[in-house]
Design an enzyme around this catalytic site. Structure first.
Site, PDB file in Angstrom:
ATOM      1  CG  HIS A  34      -0.095   0.144   2.505  1.00 18.26           C
ATOM      2  ND1 HIS A  34       0.576  -0.929   3.058  1.00 18.26           N
ATOM      3  CD2 HIS A  34       0.190   1.208   3.297  1.00 18.26           C
ATOM      4  CE1 HIS A  34       1.228  -0.527   4.130  1.00 18.26           C
ATOM      5  NE2 HIS A  34       1.010   0.781   4.300  1.00 18.26           N
ATOM      6  CG  HIS A 115       7.359   4.192   0.441  1.00 24.39           C
ATOM      7  ND1 HIS A 115       6.983   5.287   1.197  1.00 24.39           N
ATOM      8  CD2 HIS A 115       7.473   3.154   1.309  1.00 24.39           C
ATOM      9  CE1 HIS A 115       6.887   4.920   2.462  1.00 24.39           C
ATOM     10  NE2 HIS A 115       7.170   3.623   2.567  1.00 24.39           N
TER      11      HIS A 115
END
Length: 169
Positions: A34, A115
């Site tokens: 995620h 990220h």
């Protein structure tokens, strides 16, 4: 109730990220790949519906987000975390800023670095070895994420679960 907000990618990209995480991320079983939009925050259970409505209101003008994972990077020397860097776009930044304010459970502790974590909990030697391998392998993945996920942490299971999704736009 401990909650968080995140962008969850397609199953195919989750599988690609998880190929690394299974080997290198000691949090692999706790949460799916995620992009964190709002780090964990705690609410009273009776405020849950208020939170859902607040999330809906804050994302009403935010369009689906294009995500482009461009390369392997890391947070060293601060921490031995390796991740797939996601190009920071105006819409990603806008989404992050909507939820990291004093009036929504506080400002984020760290600057926004979108990220997907692929390795953490590494010794310095493991970090050097793995980072070299991952950097060579590289990544170039684009997709549009149309939902913001509300996750709940279960202390009993030591795991995050998606409990609600909100359509962007």
């Amino acid at each position: 109730m401990i909650l968080g907000l995140a962008l969850v990618p397609s199953k195919s990209f989750q599988d690609e990220v998880n190929a690394y995480r299974k080997r290198y991320d000691n949090h692999y079983a706790q949460i799916m790949p995620h992009i964190t939009i709002k780090p964990q925050f705690e609410i009273d259970d009776h405020d849950f519906n208020l939170i859902k409505n607040e999330v809906k209101n804050r994302i009403s003008s935010i369009k689906p987000v294009e995500v482009h994972a461009t390369k392997a990077s890391n947070f060293a020397p601060v921490s031995n975390v390796i991740y797939f860097k996601v190009a920071k776009t105006e819409s990603l930044e806008q989404l992050f800023n909507q939820f990291n304010t004093e009036d929504f459970y506080g400002i984020a502790e760290h600057p926004f670095v979108p990220h997907f974590t692929i390795a953490q909990g590494l010794t310095s030697q493991e970090f050097e070895d793995i980072y070299g391998q991952v950097k060579l392998a590289g990544v170039d993945h684009r997709e549009i994420i149309e939902e913001l996920s509300l996750l709940q942490y279960s202390e009993e299971e030591d795991k995050w679960t998606i409990i609600e999704t909100f359509t962007l736009g």
